[in-house]
Scaffold this motif. Structure first.
Motif, PDB file in Angstrom:
ATOM      1  N   ARG A   1       0.825  -1.213   0.000  1.00  0.00           N
ATOM      2  CA  ARG A   1       0.000   0.000   0.000  1.00  0.00           C
ATOM      3  C   ARG A   1       0.860   1.266   0.000  1.00  0.00           C
ATOM      4  NH1 ARG A   1      -4.597  -0.386   4.378  1.00  0.00           N
ATOM      5  NH2 ARG A   1      -5.668   0.925   2.837  1.00  0.00           N
ATOM      6  N   VAL A   2       2.075   1.125   0.511  1.00  0.00           N
ATOM      7  CA  VAL A   2       3.072   2.198   0.402  1.00  0.00           C
ATOM      8  C   VAL A   2       4.300   1.585  -0.264  1.00  0.00           C
ATOM      9  CG1 VAL A   2       2.217   3.378   2.465  1.00  0.00           C
ATOM     10  CG2 VAL A   2       4.109   1.750   2.670  1.00  0.00           C
ATOM     11  N   PRO A   3       5.179   2.394  -0.836  1.00  0.00           N
ATOM     12  CA  PRO A   3       6.360   1.841  -1.506  1.00  0.00           C
ATOM     13  C   PRO A   3       7.256   1.046  -0.560  1.00  0.00           C
ATOM     14  CG  PRO A   3       6.010   4.133  -2.144  1.00  0.00           C
ATOM     15  CD  PRO A   3       5.075   3.860  -1.005  1.00  0.00           C
ATOM     16  N   ASP A   4       8.002   0.103  -1.140  1.00  0.00           N
ATOM     17  CA  ASP A   4       8.933  -0.701  -0.350  1.00  0.00           C
ATOM     18  C   ASP A   4       9.931   0.174   0.401  1.00  0.00           C
ATOM     19  OD1 ASP A   4       7.716  -2.992  -1.269  1.00  0.00           O
ATOM     20  OD2 ASP A   4       9.207  -3.390  -2.828  1.00  0.00           O
ATOM     21  N   ALA A   5      10.282   1.308  -0.183  1.00  0.00           N
ATOM     22  CA  ALA A   5      11.236   2.209   0.463  1.00  0.00           C
ATOM     23  C   ALA A   5      10.722   2.673   1.820  1.00  0.00           C
ATOM     24  CB  ALA A   5      11.521   3.415  -0.429  1.00  0.00           C
TER      25      ALA A   5
ATOM     26  N   LEU B   1      15.498  16.838  12.600  1.00  0.00           N
ATOM     27  CA  LEU B   1      15.769  18.270  12.412  1.00  0.00           C
ATOM     28  C   LEU B   1      15.210  19.110  13.560  1.00  0.00           C
ATOM     29  CD1 LEU B   1      14.958  18.464   8.579  1.00  0.00           C
ATOM     30  CD2 LEU B   1      17.234  18.512   9.629  1.00  0.00           C
ATOM     31  N   ASP B   2      15.422  18.625  14.800  1.00  0.00           N
ATOM     32  CA  ASP B   2      14.976  19.341  15.996  1.00  0.00           C
ATOM     33  C   ASP B   2      13.473  19.612  16.003  1.00  0.00           C
ATOM     34  OD1 ASP B   2      17.445  19.461  17.292  1.00  0.00           O
ATOM     35  OD2 ASP B   2      18.035  21.267  16.213  1.00  0.00           O
ATOM     36  N   GLY B   3      12.723  18.707  15.390  1.00  0.00           N
ATOM     37  CA  GLY B   3      11.269  18.839  15.393  1.00  0.00           C
ATOM     38  C   GLY B   3      10.689  19.522  14.175  1.00  0.00           C
ATOM     39  N   TYR B   4      11.551  19.911  13.237  1.00  0.00           N
ATOM     40  CA  TYR B   4      11.044  20.565  12.019  1.00  0.00           C
ATOM     41  C   TYR B   4      10.136  19.621  11.233  1.00  0.00           C
ATOM     42  CZ  TYR B   4      11.195  23.595   7.879  1.00  0.00           C
ATOM     43  OH  TYR B   4      10.863  24.415   6.827  1.00  0.00           O
ATOM     44  N   PHE B   5      10.409  18.307  11.335  1.00  0.00           N
ATOM     45  CA  PHE B   5       9.558  17.300  10.702  1.00  0.00           C
ATOM     46  C   PHE B   5       9.531  16.084  11.607  1.00  0.00           C
ATOM     47  CE2 PHE B   5       8.383  13.860   7.879  1.00  0.00           C
ATOM     48  CZ  PHE B   5       7.413  14.439   7.077  1.00  0.00           C
ATOM     49  N   GLN B   6       8.422  15.328  11.519  1.00  0.00           N
ATOM     50  CA  GLN B   6       8.384  14.059  12.235  1.00  0.00           C
ATOM     51  C   GLN B   6       7.665  12.991  11.431  1.00  0.00           C
ATOM     52  OE1 GLN B   6       5.560  13.948  15.826  1.00  0.00           O
ATOM     53  NE2 GLN B   6       5.980  16.154  15.639  1.00  0.00           N
ATOM     54  N   PHE B   7       8.251  11.805  11.476  1.00  0.00           N
ATOM     55  CA  PHE B   7       7.646  10.633  10.847  1.00  0.00           C
ATOM     56  C   PHE B   7       6.613  10.052  11.807  1.00  0.00           C
ATOM     57  CE2 PHE B   7      11.758  11.047   8.822  1.00  0.00           C
ATOM     58  CZ  PHE B   7      11.474  10.809   7.488  1.00  0.00           C
ATOM     59  N   CYS B   8       5.471   9.601  11.249  1.00  0.00           N
ATOM     60  CA  CYS B   8       4.373   9.157  12.108  1.00  0.00           C
ATOM     61  C   CYS B   8       3.846   7.790  11.681  1.00  0.00           C
ATOM     62  CB  CYS B   8       3.243  10.183  12.081  1.00  0.00           C
ATOM     63  SG  CYS B   8       2.365  10.294  10.491  1.00  0.00           S
TER      64      CYS B   8
ATOM     65  N   ALA C   1      -0.632   8.854   5.803  1.00  0.00           N
ATOM     66  CA  ALA C   1       0.260   9.897   6.304  1.00  0.00           C
ATOM     67  C   ALA C   1       1.608   9.288   6.673  1.00  0.00           C
ATOM     68  CB  ALA C   1      -0.362  10.582   7.516  1.00  0.00           C
ATOM     69  N   LEU C   2       2.670   9.850   6.127  1.00  0.00           N
ATOM     70  CA  LEU C   2       4.020   9.388   6.440  1.00  0.00           C
ATOM     71  C   LEU C   2       4.669  10.260   7.512  1.00  0.00           C
ATOM     72  CD1 LEU C   2       5.326   8.681   2.819  1.00  0.00           C
ATOM     73  CD2 LEU C   2       4.060   7.160   4.353  1.00  0.00           C
ATOM     74  N   GLY C   3       4.247  11.511   7.584  1.00  0.00           N
ATOM     75  CA  GLY C   3       4.800  12.423   8.577  1.00  0.00           C
ATOM     76  C   GLY C   3       4.247  13.815   8.379  1.00  0.00           C
ATOM     77  N   PHE C   4       4.729  14.752   9.188  1.00  0.00           N
ATOM     78  CA  PHE C   4       4.227  16.129   9.070  1.00  0.00           C
ATOM     79  C   PHE C   4       5.254  17.120   9.606  1.00  0.00           C
ATOM     80  CE2 PHE C   4       2.458  13.978  12.788  1.00  0.00           C
ATOM     81  CZ  PHE C   4       2.821  14.798  13.838  1.00  0.00           C
ATOM     82  N   GLY C   5       5.131  18.342   9.077  1.00  0.00           N
ATOM     83  CA  GLY C   5       6.020  19.414   9.473  1.00  0.00           C
ATOM     84  C   GLY C   5       5.623  20.016  10.807  1.00  0.00           C
ATOM     85  N   ALA C   6       6.448  20.937  11.292  1.00  0.00           N
ATOM     86  CA  ALA C   6       6.279  21.506  12.628  1.00  0.00           C
ATOM     87  C   ALA C   6       4.997  22.308  12.793  1.00  0.00           C
ATOM     88  CB  ALA C   6       7.479  22.383  12.958  1.00  0.00           C
ATOM     89  N   PHE C   7       4.384  22.727  11.682  1.00  0.00           N
ATOM     90  CA  PHE C   7       3.132  23.480  11.748  1.00  0.00           C
ATOM     91  C   PHE C   7       1.951  22.666  11.218  1.00  0.00           C
ATOM     92  CE2 PHE C   7       6.522  26.535  11.891  1.00  0.00           C
ATOM     93  CZ  PHE C   7       6.118  27.450  12.836  1.00  0.00           C
TER      94      PHE C   7
END
Length: 221
Positions: free
Chosen positions: A33-37, A51-58, A84-90
């Motif tokens: 359902r998502v790529p092998d990568a 990156l100190d919270g600039y992005f996070q994988f979820c 959803a793979l992740g999201f930015g700080a905002f």
């Protein structure tokens, strides 16, 4: 080593390994359902902040309800096929759609980017998703004040570093008259605040090829 594995290694080299994630993703739930990568990334590195919270994988399952709020009635981008793979700080969400590949949801601006849906071009899934993940330090994950100054670093200095499952946000939110100012920012738990943002205004599917980007249509919910 495959091309995408080289890219995965470069992502960790450039941004560091995710920190603080305490949830093990059920990768078999998403295999095919998502790529092998993405599967390999989760298996090797887990989830958490970079990156100190600039992005996070979820964990996609934890944020599936937000995608249902955004795409619940859309004829093209189906929520159950979008992860959803992740999201930015905002709160800008990076996701993968099983049909249309890369999807980005800017909940603050009310804009959705899905290049393959707009231009009809699809690429090798592993290369497409790793290209997306190699841009996690992109300025578009930041927010700007009324004078076009970036807010992430000042917010981190004033409010503290984000934990897993947290984002910075305006109080009140911009859609309800909030100000684009450092003084208006606070730390929110991501899930409830994303739900508020997702329902605060119409979301537009954007064509990012021209400058400035052009709205194509409203995302149907």
């Amino acid at each position: 080593m495959k091309d995408y594995q080289v890219r995965l290694a470069s992502i960790i080299k450039d941004f560091g390994a995710p920190q603080g994630g305490d949830t093990a993703i059920d990768v078999e739930r998403y295999r095919g359902r998502v790529p092998d990568a993405v599967i390999e990334f989760w298996q090797q590195n887990g989830i958490g902040t970079v990156l100190d919270g600039y992005f996070q994988f979820c964990d996609p399952g934890r944020y599936s309800g937000i995608l249902k709020l955004v795409f619940g009635g859309d004829p093209d981008i189906h929520a159950e096929q979008t992860h959803a793979l992740g999201f930015g700080a905002f709160g800008t969400i990076v996701a993968w759609n099983e049909v249309h590949q890369d999807v980005t949801i800017d909940l603050v601006k009310g804009q959705v980017s899905c290049p393959a849906l707009v231009n009809g071009k699809r690429y090798d899934p592993n290369l497409a998703v790793t290209t997306q993940l190699m841009l996690l330090d992109d300025p578009t994950f930041d927010e700007y004040d009324a004078h076009a100054k970036k807010l992430f670093k000042p917010a981190r200095s004033k409010l503290g570093k984000l934990g897993v499952g947290q984002i910075y946000g305006f109080r009140p939110i911009l859609a309800l008259g909030g100000n684009r100012a450092l003084a208006s920012l606070t730390i929110y738990e991501a899930l409830p605040h994303m739900a508020i943002l997702a329902q605060a205004h119409e979301l537009q599917l954007m064509d990012n090829a021209p400058f400035p980007p052009q709205p194509m249509r409203v995302i149907e919910r």
